[in-house]
Each structure stands twice: as C-alpha cells, then as structure tokens.
Design a protein around this motif. Sequence first.
Motif, mmCIF file in Angstrom:
data_model
loop_
_atom_site.group_PDB
_atom_site.id
_atom_site.type_symbol
_atom_site.label_atom_id
_atom_site.label_comp_id
_atom_site.label_asym_id
_atom_site.label_seq_id
_atom_site.Cartn_x
_atom_site.Cartn_y
_atom_site.Cartn_z
ATOM 1 N N LYS A 31 -19.033 3.059 81.708
ATOM 2 C CA LYS A 31 -18.041 3.646 80.783
ATOM 3 C C LYS A 31 -18.363 5.344 80.883
ATOM 4 C CE LYS A 31 -18.829 0.107 77.367
ATOM 5 N NZ LYS A 31 -19.475 -0.332 76.073
ATOM 6 N N GLY A 32 -19.674 5.389 80.913
ATOM 7 C CA GLY A 32 -20.034 7.055 81.271
ATOM 8 C C GLY A 32 -19.119 7.688 82.503
ATOM 9 N N ALA A 33 -18.775 6.744 83.602
ATOM 10 C CA ALA A 33 -18.361 7.191 84.793
ATOM 11 C C ALA A 33 -16.688 7.419 84.462
ATOM 12 C CB ALA A 33 -18.446 6.083 85.946
ATOM 13 N N LEU A 34 -16.135 6.357 83.438
ATOM 14 C CA LEU A 34 -14.721 6.684 83.154
ATOM 15 C C LEU A 34 -14.690 8.144 82.362
ATOM 16 C CD1 LEU A 34 -11.938 5.825 82.432
ATOM 17 C CD2 LEU A 34 -13.173 4.473 80.284
ATOM 18 N N VAL A 35 -15.547 8.306 81.310
ATOM 19 C CA VAL A 35 -15.493 9.780 80.793
ATOM 20 C C VAL A 35 -15.719 10.682 81.614
ATOM 21 C CG1 VAL A 35 -16.646 10.994 79.220
ATOM 22 C CG2 VAL A 35 -16.279 8.707 78.225
ATOM 23 N N ASP A 36 -16.434 10.599 82.664
ATOM 24 C CA ASP A 36 -16.541 11.769 83.778
ATOM 25 C C ASP A 36 -15.592 12.076 84.339
ATOM 26 O OD1 ASP A 36 -19.322 11.944 83.151
ATOM 27 O OD2 ASP A 36 -19.968 10.743 84.775
ATOM 28 N N ARG A 37 -14.485 11.184 84.798
ATOM 29 C CA ARG A 37 -13.335 11.083 85.502
ATOM 30 C C ARG A 37 -12.222 11.750 84.479
ATOM 31 N NH1 ARG A 37 -14.524 5.999 87.268
ATOM 32 N NH2 ARG A 37 -13.121 4.983 85.799
ATOM 33 N N LEU A 38 -12.411 11.073 83.255
ATOM 34 C CA LEU A 38 -11.237 11.873 82.380
ATOM 35 C C LEU A 38 -11.526 13.254 81.974
ATOM 36 C CD1 LEU A 38 -11.472 8.711 79.613
ATOM 37 C CD2 LEU A 38 -9.218 9.567 81.237
ATOM 38 N N LEU A 39 -12.907 13.717 82.015
ATOM 39 C CA LEU A 39 -13.031 15.118 81.691
ATOM 40 C C LEU A 39 -13.269 16.189 82.683
ATOM 41 C CD1 LEU A 39 -15.734 14.404 78.867
ATOM 42 C CD2 LEU A 39 -13.364 14.982 78.535
ATOM 43 N N ALA A 40 -13.098 15.574 83.854
ATOM 44 C CA ALA A 40 -13.322 16.356 85.251
ATOM 45 C C ALA A 40 -12.540 17.636 85.128
ATOM 46 C CB ALA A 40 -13.177 15.563 86.354
ATOM 47 N N GLY A 41 -12.958 18.672 85.076
ATOM 48 C CA GLY A 41 -12.173 19.979 85.272
ATOM 49 C C GLY A 41 -11.748 20.346 84.098
ATOM 50 N N GLY A 42 -11.586 19.665 83.128
ATOM 51 C CA GLY A 42 -10.913 19.821 81.851
ATOM 52 C C GLY A 42 -11.515 20.474 80.805
ATOM 53 N N VAL A 43 -12.885 20.367 80.846
ATOM 54 C CA VAL A 43 -13.826 20.920 79.849
ATOM 55 C C VAL A 43 -14.693 21.401 80.227
ATOM 56 C CG1 VAL A 43 -13.303 19.263 77.953
ATOM 57 C CG2 VAL A 43 -15.220 18.806 79.453
#
Length: 262
Positions: free
Chosen positions: A142-154
């Motif tokens: 789940k943490g890896a999923l969040v990392d991909r979703l937020l990468a470069g966006g925040v």
Amino acid sequence: MGSATTQALAASTQALAAAKDVTLDSARELFAAARTVAESSQLSGALTDPSAPAEARQNVVSAVFGRFSPDVQNVLRTVVAQRWSSSSQLVDGVEELAIRAAAISTPQADIGGELFGFSRVIAANADLELALGTRLGGEDAKGALVDRLLAGGVSDAAALIVSSLVRQPRERRIRQMLARATRIVADQGDRVVATVHTAKPLTDAQRTRLSAALSRRYDGNVSLNEVFDPAVVGGLRVQIADDVIDGSISARLADLRQKLVS
C-alpha cells in the motif's frame, strides 16, 4: 487523551523544537521508531513501564535505536522519560513528532494543503480508498502504491507522511489519519485549519476576507481548505475542529422547513 499523555506530548514536542538539526531523515527515523514500537508489545511495554526508572527506559532507546541520529535519539529519550497513559498513546506521540519533524524540515512547502488535497482524491475514489483501507495485502504494498501516486506531485515531506501512515494504519481509516496529520502540520506552523464547504470556488478576494475574519475570531492564523459541494447551494459552511459556522442557503432552507412544521 489523558492528562499524563498531554503532559508527555508537550515535553516531547519541546524536545523536538530544541533539536539542532531536524531534517526529513529525522522524520523518517521517528516514523520508523513509531512502527518498531507498535509492532513489538515487549518493546512498547518496556518503554512505558511505570515501575522502571526513566534511565532504564532511556537505555532501551539507546540499545534499540542507537543507529539513529543523535537529535532523534535525544528526542526519543525524552519521550520515554515521560509517563504515558498507554503504550498506544506513546506510539501516537512518536508518530506526531515524526509529522512535526517533516513540517519543520520543509517550511516552504504547503504540506497541509497537499495532505488535504490527497484526502479529497481518496474521498472521490472509492476504489482507491478501499485499496488503501483493506486488511488484505501488505502495508508495504500500500505504501508503494501511495509512493507511485504521489511521485513528483507533492513535496517529499507530504509524500513521506502519507506513505508512512499507510504503512502503519493501526486500525485507523486513511482519511482519519490524513485529517489528523493536517491538523498537526497546521499546529506546527501556528495555524488553525478551517474546512470551507462551498458550491463554487472562492475568489482570491473572498478567500482573503474569510481568512482575515476567521483569524480575528479564533485569534490566530487560519489555513483554508476548500471542499466544493453542490449541496451547499450558496453561501458557505465552515468547520474548525468541532465548531461549525453554517451560512449556506441549504442550511437556511432546512431551518425554514423546520419552523414551518413546528
């Protein structure tokens, strides 16, 4: 929160404020400490044992977290020297310190706004909320999923907070965790969070006037988080902690209907 925990958290927060070099790595270490303590009942028991001298509890910190930076170790020694109402509240306290450290390390970023923005993304996506909240699947996934979703966006600080919380939910809902983190970040910046429900985006002038009015009312700086809600119809609904200021047309209509039937 018990009085013992309130006092313990205040002393621990002061120790973090006194640290000389608080970086994003400091926040990572504090999140790691919270997770380590939460996952070991033996360790959490040793660190909150009221019958053990404070020095003995501090020695446990040195033995378990000796690889951490001196500043973080000093903060953790202060944490365990306090009396906490329960081991779970000690974990909550260390997690709060981690969130505060992330905010301290990146003062120029709008971390609170980024956390709030991600919470709105989750609120609008039931599948994503389910994926992050289900007990199925590992927390690291789940943490890896969040990392991909937020990468470069925040900011890196916001990404660290979200990823760390998802990896350590402890029976909490994701939006609940994000709301708490947003409040902690605001408090670290001496600000109060106001959630504004409106049918359409506020103009810059409206935002400035509302922020100034709320700052006067609550005697402090106020951060505005906007939620676009067609049900509001017109006007505004503002929530600050448990206070609700409802000036929406929908609220007036509901009040009128109540008076008509009474």
